[in-house]
Write an enzyme that holds these catalytic residues in place. Structure first.
Site, PDB file in Angstrom:
ATOM      1  N   LYS A  13       0.836  -1.207   0.000  1.00 23.67           N
ATOM      2  CA  LYS A  13       0.000   0.000   0.000  1.00 23.67           C
ATOM      3  C   LYS A  13       0.872   1.258   0.000  1.00 23.67           C
ATOM      4  O   LYS A  13       0.686   2.160  -0.805  1.00 23.67           O
ATOM      5  CB  LYS A  13      -0.922   0.017   1.243  1.00 23.67           C
ATOM      6  CG  LYS A  13      -1.832  -1.189   1.367  1.00 23.67           C
ATOM      7  CD  LYS A  13      -2.718  -1.135   2.614  1.00 23.67           C
ATOM      8  CE  LYS A  13      -1.977  -1.184   3.932  1.00 23.67           C
ATOM      9  NZ  LYS A  13      -1.327  -2.473   4.252  1.00 23.67           N
ATOM     10  N   ARG A  88     -10.106   0.428   7.963  1.00 21.37           N
ATOM     11  CA  ARG A  88      -9.665  -0.906   8.336  1.00 21.37           C
ATOM     12  C   ARG A  88     -10.732  -1.687   9.083  1.00 21.37           C
ATOM     13  O   ARG A  88     -10.479  -2.817   9.489  1.00 21.37           O
ATOM     14  CB  ARG A  88      -8.486  -0.755   9.284  1.00 21.37           C
ATOM     15  CG  ARG A  88      -7.154  -1.080   8.666  1.00 21.37           C
ATOM     16  CD  ARG A  88      -6.132  -0.650   9.696  1.00 21.37           C
ATOM     17  NE  ARG A  88      -4.933  -1.388   9.609  1.00 21.37           N
ATOM     18  CZ  ARG A  88      -3.814  -0.925   9.056  1.00 21.37           C
ATOM     19  NH1 ARG A  88      -3.771   0.256   8.491  1.00 21.37           N
ATOM     20  NH2 ARG A  88      -2.751  -1.659   9.055  1.00 21.37           N
ATOM     21  N   ARG A 161      10.845  -0.396  11.362  1.00 14.98           N
ATOM     22  CA  ARG A 161       9.703  -0.188  12.258  1.00 14.98           C
ATOM     23  C   ARG A 161       9.723  -1.182  13.416  1.00 14.98           C
ATOM     24  O   ARG A 161      10.010  -2.351  13.216  1.00 14.98           O
ATOM     25  CB  ARG A 161       8.391  -0.350  11.466  1.00 14.98           C
ATOM     26  CG  ARG A 161       7.966   0.929  10.790  1.00 14.98           C
ATOM     27  CD  ARG A 161       6.888   0.742   9.770  1.00 14.98           C
ATOM     28  NE  ARG A 161       5.741  -0.034  10.226  1.00 14.98           N
ATOM     29  CZ  ARG A 161       4.662  -0.242   9.487  1.00 14.98           C
ATOM     30  NH1 ARG A 161       4.578   0.294   8.270  1.00 14.98           N
ATOM     31  NH2 ARG A 161       3.666  -0.960   9.928  1.00 14.98           N
ATOM     32  N   ARG A 172      -0.867  -8.691  13.150  1.00 16.03           N
ATOM     33  CA  ARG A 172      -1.423  -7.711  12.206  1.00 16.03           C
ATOM     34  C   ARG A 172      -2.225  -8.414  11.115  1.00 16.03           C
ATOM     35  O   ARG A 172      -3.269  -7.927  10.680  1.00 16.03           O
ATOM     36  CB  ARG A 172      -0.295  -6.862  11.608  1.00 16.03           C
ATOM     37  CG  ARG A 172       0.217  -5.800  12.587  1.00 16.03           C
ATOM     38  CD  ARG A 172       1.632  -5.347  12.328  1.00 16.03           C
ATOM     39  NE  ARG A 172       1.849  -4.765  11.029  1.00 16.03           N
ATOM     40  CZ  ARG A 172       3.060  -4.570  10.485  1.00 16.03           C
ATOM     41  NH1 ARG A 172       4.153  -4.918  11.156  1.00 16.03           N
ATOM     42  NH2 ARG A 172       3.181  -4.037   9.305  1.00 16.03           N
TER      43      ARG A 172
HETATM   44  P1  AP5 Z   1       4.847  -1.572   1.892  1.00 16.62           P
HETATM   45  O1  AP5 Z   1       4.512  -0.784   0.692  1.00 16.62           O
HETATM   46  O2  AP5 Z   1       5.581  -0.905   2.992  1.00 16.62           O
HETATM   47  O3  AP5 Z   1       3.552  -2.340   2.432  1.00 16.62           O
HETATM   48  P2  AP5 Z   1       2.256  -1.804   3.205  1.00 16.62           P
HETATM   49  O4  AP5 Z   1       1.079  -2.455   2.574  1.00 16.62           O
HETATM   50  O5  AP5 Z   1       2.294  -0.316   3.287  1.00 16.62           O
HETATM   51  O6  AP5 Z   1       2.503  -2.504   4.602  1.00 16.62           O
HETATM   52  P3  AP5 Z   1       2.415  -1.941   6.073  1.00 16.62           P
HETATM   53  O7  AP5 Z   1       3.229  -2.871   6.917  1.00 16.62           O
HETATM   54  O8  AP5 Z   1       2.745  -0.489   6.124  1.00 16.62           O
HETATM   55  O9  AP5 Z   1       0.914  -2.156   6.361  1.00 16.62           O
HETATM   56  P4  AP5 Z   1       0.227  -2.189   7.706  1.00 16.62           P
HETATM   57  O10 AP5 Z   1      -1.150  -2.118   7.226  1.00 16.62           O
HETATM   58  O11 AP5 Z   1       0.554  -3.320   8.592  1.00 16.62           O
HETATM   59  O12 AP5 Z   1       0.864  -0.932   8.488  1.00 16.62           O
HETATM   60  P5  AP5 Z   1       0.341   0.530   8.764  1.00 16.62           P
HETATM   61  O13 AP5 Z   1       1.500   1.438   8.812  1.00 16.62           O
HETATM   62  O14 AP5 Z   1      -0.773   0.866   7.856  1.00 16.62           O
HETATM   63  O15 AP5 Z   1       5.685  -2.845   1.385  1.00 16.62           O
HETATM   64  C1  AP5 Z   1       6.291  -3.747   2.311  1.00 16.62           C
HETATM   65  C2  AP5 Z   1       7.701  -4.141   1.822  1.00 16.62           C
HETATM   66  O16 AP5 Z   1       7.573  -4.946   0.652  1.00 16.62           O
HETATM   67  C3  AP5 Z   1       8.571  -2.948   1.425  1.00 16.62           C
HETATM   68  O17 AP5 Z   1       9.891  -3.212   1.830  1.00 16.62           O
HETATM   69  C4  AP5 Z   1       8.453  -2.873  -0.092  1.00 16.62           C
HETATM   70  O18 AP5 Z   1       9.655  -2.367  -0.690  1.00 16.62           O
HETATM   71  C5  AP5 Z   1       8.221  -4.323  -0.466  1.00 16.62           C
HETATM   72  N1  AP5 Z   1       7.300  -4.451  -1.588  1.00 16.62           N
HETATM   73  C6  AP5 Z   1       6.168  -3.725  -1.822  1.00 16.62           C
HETATM   74  N2  AP5 Z   1       5.557  -4.141  -2.945  1.00 16.62           N
HETATM   75  C7  AP5 Z   1       6.296  -5.191  -3.430  1.00 16.62           C
HETATM   76  C8  AP5 Z   1       6.178  -6.047  -4.565  1.00 16.62           C
HETATM   77  N3  AP5 Z   1       5.149  -5.908  -5.440  1.00 16.62           N
HETATM   78  N4  AP5 Z   1       7.105  -7.014  -4.721  1.00 16.62           N
HETATM   79  C9  AP5 Z   1       8.136  -7.155  -3.838  1.00 16.62           C
HETATM   80  N5  AP5 Z   1       8.309  -6.351  -2.763  1.00 16.62           N
HETATM   81  C10 AP5 Z   1       7.405  -5.390  -2.539  1.00 16.62           C
HETATM   82  O19 AP5 Z   1      -0.262   0.372  10.232  1.00 16.62           O
HETATM   83  C11 AP5 Z   1       0.594   0.117  11.331  1.00 16.62           C
HETATM   84  C12 AP5 Z   1      -0.218   0.037  12.607  1.00 16.62           C
HETATM   85  O20 AP5 Z   1      -0.873   1.297  12.845  1.00 16.62           O
HETATM   86  C13 AP5 Z   1      -1.369  -0.982  12.615  1.00 16.62           C
HETATM   87  O21 AP5 Z   1      -0.904  -2.282  12.983  1.00 16.62           O
HETATM   88  C14 AP5 Z   1      -2.313  -0.371  13.652  1.00 16.62           C
HETATM   89  O22 AP5 Z   1      -1.850  -0.607  14.956  1.00 16.62           O
HETATM   90  C15 AP5 Z   1      -2.186   1.114  13.375  1.00 16.62           C
HETATM   91  N6  AP5 Z   1      -3.158   1.597  12.375  1.00 16.62           N
HETATM   92  C16 AP5 Z   1      -2.873   2.149  11.165  1.00 16.62           C
HETATM   93  N7  AP5 Z   1      -3.991   2.474  10.503  1.00 16.62           N
HETATM   94  C17 AP5 Z   1      -5.027   2.106  11.312  1.00 16.62           C
HETATM   95  C18 AP5 Z   1      -6.441   2.156  11.166  1.00 16.62           C
HETATM   96  N8  AP5 Z   1      -7.006   2.647  10.054  1.00 16.62           N
HETATM   97  N9  AP5 Z   1      -7.191   1.667  12.186  1.00 16.62           N
HETATM   98  C19 AP5 Z   1      -6.631   1.191  13.322  1.00 16.62           C
HETATM   99  N10 AP5 Z   1      -5.298   1.093  13.514  1.00 16.62           N
HETATM  100  C20 AP5 Z   1      -4.505   1.559  12.514  1.00 16.62           C
HETATM  101 MG    MG Z   2       2.439   1.064   4.867  1.00 17.93          MG
END
Ligand code: AP5
Ligand code: MG
Length: 214
Positions: A13, A88, A161, A172
């Site tokens: 994402k 979410r 992170r 997660r």
């Molecule tokens: P990346 O693009 O970083 O993936 P992502 O989908 O953004 O993953 P996140 O870990 O950020 O998602 P998340 O939903 O767990 O975390 P968030 O910060 O939203 O890609 C990952 C890796 O893979 C990178 O190294 C990239 O280079 C590589 N990659 C990407 N695409 C690729 C491909 N096609 N092929 C190969 N490699 C690839 O949330 C964190 C925490 O915040 C949550 O756990 C929760 O506690 C809280 N939170 C956030 N939003 C909410 C909400 N709306 N409600 C409640 N709690 C929330």
């Molecule tokens: Mg992310």
């Protein structure tokens, strides 16, 4: 245009949202990034969110919907938005409808990044970002062109992170399956849901999304 990127942790994402931001002049609103900034700054929201995020659980719907509303209020009405990691839960999906309607915006596309969960653990545990500009990298899939130097800003500081360990990633993913995946049918019934193959190479995923956005 207002779009949602939906998918489990590590689906890509953030990677795709930041490309769309650079290429289309849209703004990426990542609740994860906003919450991490709040934790870093020690704000009241950050103090509430820190332990929840470290455990891989979801922060309350009220908090995240509140920060999304505030972030939208800082943008001009014409600016397109990419929601990354929000909504979410079903309650957040409902709040987003109200938040958008109150600001005269509408949802154009909900893009699901479909991925194989087992591959995500490797993606997440190998992820790191530039400590200065936030550019994302991966130990295997996306190394800086010059080792140890950020492609985007030249910084030599990188960070990982605290929730990117295997145990927290599994929590997660469980949260995603239980609370987030159930909102997909809501958007499907509204004919907004488009699925892309999130297992394809990063550039290929970007072109699939570009095709949808037109
Ligand atoms: P990346 O693009 O970083 O993936 P992502 O989908 O953004 O993953 P996140 O870990 O950020 O998602 P998340 O939903 O767990 O975390 P968030 O910060 O939203 O890609 C990952 C890796 O893979 C990178 O190294 C990239 O280079 C590589 N990659 C990407 N695409 C690729 C491909 N096609 N092929 C190969 N490699 C690839 O949330 C964190 C925490 O915040 C949550 O756990 C929760 O506690 C809280 N939170 C956030 N939003 C909410 C909400 N709306 N409600 C409640 N709690 C929330
Ligand atoms: Mg992310």
């Amino acid at each position: 245009m207002n779009i949602i990127l939906l998918g489990p942790p590590g689906a890509g994402k953030g990677t795709q949202a930041s490309r769309l931001q650079d290429e289309r002049g849209m703004v990426q609103l990542s609740t994860g990034d906003m919450l991490r900034a709040a934790v870093k700054d020690g704000t009241p929201v950050g103090l509430k969110a820190k332990a929840i995020m470290e455990a891989g659980e979801l922060v309350s719907d009220e908090i995240v919907s509140g920060i999304i509303g505030e972030a939208l209020d800082k943008l001009s009405p014409e600016t397109g938005v990419i929601f990354d990691g929000y909504p979410r839960t079903a309650a957040q999906a409902e709040s987003l409808d109200a938040i958008l309607a109150a600001r005269g915006r509408k949802l154009d596309h909900v893009i699901e990044l479909a991925v194989d969960e087992e591959a995500l653990v490797e993606r997440i545990t190998g992820r790191f970002t530039c400590g200065n500009c936030g550019e994302g990298y991966h130990d295997t899939f996306k190394q800086p062109k010059q080792a140890g130097v950020c492609d985007a800003c030249g910084s030599t500081e990188f960070k990982r992170r605290p929730d990117d360990n295997e145990e927290t990633v599994r929590t997660r993913m469980t949260e995603y399956r239980a609370k987030t995946a159930p909102i997909l049918p809501i958007y499907k019934s509204r004919h907004l849901l488009k699925k892309v193959d999130g297992m394809a190479a990063i550039d290929v995923v970007t072109s699939q999304i570009e095709t949808i956005l037109g």
